[in-house]
Write an enzyme that holds these catalytic residues in place. Structure first.
Site, PDB file in Angstrom:
ATOM      1  N   LYS A  52       0.842  -1.203   0.000  1.00  0.00           N
ATOM      2  CA  LYS A  52       0.000   0.000   0.000  1.00  0.00           C
ATOM      3  C   LYS A  52       0.876   1.252   0.000  1.00  0.00           C
ATOM      4  O   LYS A  52       0.609   2.228  -0.705  1.00  0.00           O
ATOM      5  CB  LYS A  52      -0.934  -0.013   1.224  1.00  0.00           C
ATOM      6  CG  LYS A  52      -2.028  -1.086   1.127  1.00  0.00           C
ATOM      7  CD  LYS A  52      -2.780  -1.302   2.444  1.00  0.00           C
ATOM      8  CE  LYS A  52      -3.794  -2.440   2.331  1.00  0.00           C
ATOM      9  NZ  LYS A  52      -4.470  -2.754   3.595  1.00  0.00           N
ATOM     10  N   GLN A  96      -4.198  -1.517  10.111  1.00  0.00           N
ATOM     11  CA  GLN A  96      -4.136  -2.809   9.423  1.00  0.00           C
ATOM     12  C   GLN A  96      -4.633  -3.911  10.360  1.00  0.00           C
ATOM     13  O   GLN A  96      -4.199  -4.014  11.501  1.00  0.00           O
ATOM     14  CB  GLN A  96      -2.684  -3.085   8.967  1.00  0.00           C
ATOM     15  CG  GLN A  96      -2.518  -4.353   8.162  1.00  0.00           C
ATOM     16  CD  GLN A  96      -3.211  -4.344   6.795  1.00  0.00           C
ATOM     17  OE1 GLN A  96      -3.364  -3.289   6.175  1.00  0.00           O
ATOM     18  NE2 GLN A  96      -3.654  -5.491   6.330  1.00  0.00           N
ATOM     19  N   ASP A 119     -10.536   3.032   4.667  1.00  0.00           N
ATOM     20  CA  ASP A 119     -10.999   1.641   4.582  1.00  0.00           C
ATOM     21  C   ASP A 119     -12.499   1.574   4.282  1.00  0.00           C
ATOM     22  O   ASP A 119     -13.000   0.542   3.862  1.00  0.00           O
ATOM     23  CB  ASP A 119     -10.794   0.947   5.948  1.00  0.00           C
ATOM     24  CG  ASP A 119      -9.574   0.029   5.970  1.00  0.00           C
ATOM     25  OD1 ASP A 119      -9.180  -0.456   4.892  1.00  0.00           O
ATOM     26  OD2 ASP A 119      -9.032  -0.183   7.067  1.00  0.00           O
TER      27      ASP A 119
HETATM   28  N1  GUN Z   1      -6.633  -6.738   6.700  1.00  0.00           N
HETATM   29  C1  GUN Z   1      -7.085  -7.494   5.677  1.00  0.00           C
HETATM   30  N2  GUN Z   1      -7.836  -6.752   4.837  1.00  0.00           N
HETATM   31  C2  GUN Z   1      -7.858  -5.496   5.339  1.00  0.00           C
HETATM   32  C3  GUN Z   1      -8.454  -4.286   4.916  1.00  0.00           C
HETATM   33  O1  GUN Z   1      -9.149  -4.199   3.900  1.00  0.00           O
HETATM   34  N3  GUN Z   1      -8.236  -3.200   5.718  1.00  0.00           N
HETATM   35  C4  GUN Z   1      -7.505  -3.273   6.844  1.00  0.00           C
HETATM   36  N4  GUN Z   1      -7.367  -2.166   7.576  1.00  0.00           N
HETATM   37  N5  GUN Z   1      -6.920  -4.388   7.272  1.00  0.00           N
HETATM   38  C5  GUN Z   1      -7.103  -5.485   6.512  1.00  0.00           C
END
Ligand code: GUN
Length: 290
Positions: A52, A96, A119
Site C-alpha cells: 500500500k 491494518q 478503509d
Molecule cells: N486486513 C485485511 N484486509 C484489510 C483491509 O481491507 N483493511 C484493513 N485495515 N486491514 C485489513
C-alpha cells in the site's frame, strides 16, 4: 477458454487519473497523506502495508507507517490512533487488521473518524454503500468497490443479473452484496450455514467468492451453460505455500465464462480503491479547509 479479468489495465488507468489529481492538489499546496497503523509483525499484514505504501508513494502521496509494539495496551493504542488521526496533515488513516488478542475489545469499525476512514469501515461510510448512493462521492469499503470497478471495466451490466455472494463479513460479503443491489442485481448471500451452496451457485450469472479456502470452488459449483463470471476474493496459501484464491483455476478455465485471477485480480483492485479513497478524502478535507 474463459476470459481472465486482470486488474492491471484498470490499475494503470486509475493511476493516470490519480496522478493528475495529485498534481492538482499539489498546485494548491496539498500533498495527499496516508497514515497506516500496524501493530506487531504479522507477515501477511507487513506485506500488505508495504504494498500500500509503495502504491501511494508511486502516485505522489506521502505514506507514513506507524509500527507499534505487538504487546501495546488498549489505552496506549487508542491514544496513538487518536493523535495520528487528529493531525490536520493526515488525509487518510487506517489500522491494518488483524489486531493482536489484547486489543480484541476495540470496535475497529469506529476507530477512524469517517472523513479520514479510507478503509470505508465507519458506520457512516458503510451506510452510504448500503443505501446505494453514488460510489464516487463516498469512502466505500475497498474490496467491494474494487470488485464493482472490475465488473464495470469489463462491461458487465448487473441489471437483472443473479449475483451469488459467498461470505457475509462486514468488510466484503455484506457491502459487496449491497453495491450489486444498487446496480439492480438480484442478490443472494450464502454462508457456512447455507443448505446447498451448489444449488445457489449453479443458478448465478455472477459468483463472488470470499470464503478463504484454497481452491475450494471447483467445477462442481458451476453451470457451464451460463457463461458465469466468477470473482475470487480469496487470499490463501495452498499446501505448498503458494498464494492461491478460493477458485480452482484450471476448472474456471474450462467451465466459467470469465474469472478473476489470484494473484493479479481483486488484491490490486482493493489497493486501487484505497488510493481512490485517499485522494477523495484529501480533496474533500481541502475543500472544507481542514
Ligand atoms: N486486513 C485485511 N484486509 C484489510 C483491509 O481491507 N483493511 C484493513 N485495515 N486491514 C485489513
Amino acid at each position: 477458454m474463459s476470459k481472465i479479468l486482470k486488474a492491471n489495465p484498470i490499475v494503470e488507468s486509475s493511476s493516470e487519473e490519480l496522478k493528475k489529481k495529485a498534481e492538482s492538489l499539489l498546485s494548491r499546496g496539498v500533498t495527499p497523506r496516508l497514515d497506516v497503523i500496524l501493530v506487531g509483525s504479522n507477515p501477511a499484514s507487513m506485506t500488505y502495508v508495504r504494498n500500500k505504501k509503495k502504491r501511494a508513494e508511486g502516485l505522489g502521496a506521502i505514506c507514513n507507517i506507524h509500527h507499534l509494539d505487538e504487546q501495546i495496551s488498549t489505552e496506549e493504542f487508542l491514544a496513538k490512533v487518536n493523535s495520528i488521526q487528529a493531525d490536520p496533515a493526515v488525509h487518510g488513516c487506517f489500522v491494518q487488521l488483524p489486531l493482536p488478542k489484547q486489543l480484541d475489545q476495540i470496535n475497529t469499525h469506529q476507530l477512524i473518524r469517517a472523513d479520514k476512514d479510507v478503509d470505508g469501515f465507519h458506520p457512516l461510510n458503510a451506510c452510504s454503500a448500503f443505501s446505494g448512493e453514488e460510489l464516487n462521492q463516498h469512502l466505500i469499503a475497498c474490496t467491494p468497490s474494487g470488485i464493482i470497478d472490475m465488473l464495470d471495466f469489463y462491461d458487465y451490466d448487473l441489471t437483472g443479473k443473479k449475483v451469488v455472494v459467498i461470505g457475509r463479513s462486514m468488510i466484503v460479503g455484506r457491502p459487496v452484496a449491497m453495491l450489486c443491489l444498487a446496480r439492480n442485481a438480484t442478490v443472494t448471500i450464502c454462508h457456512s450455514r447455507t443448505k446447498d451452496l451448489r444449488e445457489e451457485t449453479k443458478q448465478a450469472d455472477i459468483i463472488i467468492s470470499a470464503i478463504g479456502k484454497a481452491n475450494f470452488l471447483d467445477k462442481s459449483f458451476l453451470n457451464n451453460q451460463k457463461n458465469q463470471v466468477v470473482i475470487d476474493v480469496g487470499i490463501n496459501l495452498d499446501e505448498n505455500g503458494k498464494l492461491v484464491g478460493d477458485l480452482k483455476a484450471e476448472d474456471m478455465q474450462e467451465y466459467a465464462g470469465a474469472y478473476s485471477p489470484v494473484p493479479g485480480g481483486v488484491g490490486p483492485m482493493t489497493i486501487n480503491s484505497l488510493m481512490k479513497n485517499l485522494f477523495k478524502a484529501a480533496e474533500k478535507l481541502n475543500e472544507l479547509g481542514n
